[in-house]
Design an enzyme around this catalytic site. Structure first.
Site, short mmCIF file in Angstrom:
data_model
loop_
_atom_site.label_atom_id
_atom_site.label_comp_id
_atom_site.label_asym_id
_atom_site.label_seq_id
_atom_site.Cartn_x
_atom_site.Cartn_y
_atom_site.Cartn_z
N THR A 46 0.82 -1.21 0.00
CA THR A 46 0.00 0.00 0.00
C THR A 46 0.85 1.26 0.00
OG1 THR A 46 -1.84 -1.12 1.06
CG2 THR A 46 -1.76 1.24 1.36
N TYR B 87 -8.94 -0.16 -5.02
CA TYR B 87 -7.59 -0.04 -4.48
C TYR B 87 -6.67 -1.11 -5.05
CZ TYR B 87 -3.92 -1.44 -1.36
OH TYR B 87 -2.73 -1.86 -0.89
N THR C 173 1.90 -4.14 4.25
CA THR C 173 1.85 -4.36 5.70
C THR C 173 1.34 -5.76 6.08
OG1 THR C 173 -0.39 -3.45 5.89
CG2 THR C 173 1.44 -1.92 6.18
N ASP C 174 0.66 -6.44 5.13
CA ASP C 174 0.00 -7.70 5.52
C ASP C 174 0.98 -8.80 5.93
OD1 ASP C 174 -2.42 -6.52 5.11
OD2 ASP C 174 -2.84 -7.49 3.20
N LYS D 196 1.09 -7.36 13.06
CA LYS D 196 -0.02 -6.50 12.63
C LYS D 196 -1.26 -6.86 13.43
CE LYS D 196 -2.44 -4.79 8.55
NZ LYS D 196 -2.57 -4.80 7.09
N GLU E 183 6.74 -27.14 28.63
CA GLU E 183 6.10 -27.84 29.75
C GLU E 183 6.67 -29.25 29.80
OE1 GLU E 183 1.92 -28.89 27.59
OE2 GLU E 183 2.08 -26.98 28.64
C1 SIN Z 1 -0.93 -3.01 2.90
O1 SIN Z 1 0.18 -2.78 2.43
O2 SIN Z 1 -1.34 -2.37 3.89
C2 SIN Z 1 -1.88 -4.04 2.36
C3 SIN Z 1 -1.47 -4.67 1.10
C4 SIN Z 1 -0.17 -5.39 1.20
O3 SIN Z 1 0.16 -5.92 2.25
O4 SIN Z 1 0.51 -5.45 0.17
#
Ligand code: SIN
Length: 325
Positions: A13, A26, A92-93, A165, A281
């Site tokens: 993103t 998107y 971010t994924d 995340k 454990e």
């Molecule tokens: C993002 O970047 O927030 C979502 C899409 C991705 O991980 O490429």
């Protein structure tokens, strides 16, 4: 003097375009690195940036095909006397997985920062420029070396080994466990919460061409042994169980995994809980299981893959690597 930073772009993103401020339209990974660095040029950052496009994709598609060229280019940049630090732009994924893989396989002699954005470049409130400006500040700071790979999101600095995340939306989408964050940053300020912790500057693991098959089994109420064995193929060398609570398993699943462990499959107990410390454990000794400690299942899988690829098959040695993370 301006620091010289290498930017390795993979998409996500931070390089995404929404097309419309109000409609759902998107696409991740649309802006190329040259275009991106031109946009960043207007910020007047105190660094000379040179970029390489490794990929330009949604991070759901990131895996070994991206990790190998990314790692090779990162090794080159870190060995270059002209390079003071490295920034990796990423979706971010799966950012936490790539950051942790790099943390295990890169030396810690120079700053390495992974950064993303939660909102695409043309969205109202795009966070990508601010996160990138923050990443430049961190990667330019000599104090960032010796901390392994760092992740910069939402004005905070996380260690790759801790970060995960937690939200699908909003700019405060990342948290750290067991350490929350290791510093705070804005484009104009930087504060570390302690001294660098890694004196072992060489990489801790190699990144071989082939990574062994390691499955993640997600535990839920009612999971049975047949479902588990259907999920695992004959090539599976390791299993990470995302157990309930402190890595707990239904008894029938435990018995199935003990059988596999006796046949030589490495079994790691992790937790499906977000902040899931899983300690050893007593049964782990008889079962020959490993406890994931503070690593979540997706990171535990990467560490296990690297250890198996490096020829390590002893549960006790694998446990030590998990203890040391
Ligand atoms: C993002 O970047 O927030 C979502 C899409 C991705 O991980 O490429």
């Amino acid at each position: 003097m301006k620091s010289k930073l290498t930017v390795l772009a993979t998409g996500g993103t931070i390089a995404g375009i929404a097309g419309s401020a109000i409609a759902k339209d998107y696409r991740a990974g649309e802006i190329g690195i040259e275009d991106y660095l031109e946009r960043v040029g207007g910020l007047g950052l105190e660094a000379e940036l040179s970029g390489t496009q490794i990929a330009n994709i949604d991070s759901a598609d990131v895996g070994p095909a991206v990790w190998h060229p990314l790692h090779a280019r990162a090794m080159e940049a870190l060995a270059d006397e002209e390079c003071d630090g490295l920034i990796v732009t990423h979706g971010t994924d799966t950012l936490e997985e790539t950051a942790f893989l790099l943390d295990l396989t890169l030396p810690a002699n120079k700053p390495v920062v992974v950064v993303g954005a939660m909102r695409p470049a043309d969205a109202v409130g795009y966070d990508g420029l601010r996160n990138f400006a923050n990443a430049v500040r961190v990667a330019s700071d000599a104090q960032a070396a010796g901390r392994g790979v760092l992740v910069v999101m939402g004005d905070r600095i996380f260690a790759a080994r801790d970060v995960y995340k937690v939200r699908t939306r909003g700019t405060e989408a990342f948290r750290g466990f067991p350490r929350e964050s290791v510093g705070m940053v804005t484009p104009a300020s930087l504060e570390w919460f302690g001294a660098p912790w890694r004196s072992d500057t060489p990489a801790r693991c190699g990144l071989p061409k082939d990574l062994p098959e390691v499955a993640i089994v997600y535990v839920y109420a009612g999971l049975d042994a047949q479902s588990v064995s259907r999920q695992l193929g004959s090539a599976t060398r390791g299993v990470v169980v995302a157990g309930v609570g402190e890595g707990n398993l239904p008894e029938c699943v435990r018995q199935e995994l003990v059988k596999l462990a006796r046949e030589g499959t490495l079994v790691v107990r992790a937790s499906r809980a977000d902040e899931g410390m899983v300690d050893r454990e007593p049964d782990d000794n008889t079962n020959a299981f490993v406890a994931a400690r503070a690593l979540n299942p997706q990171k535990a899988r990467i560490l296990l893959q690297l250890l198996l690829a490096g020829g390590e098959t002893e549960p006790a040695a694998i446990q030590r690597a998990f203890d040391g993370r």
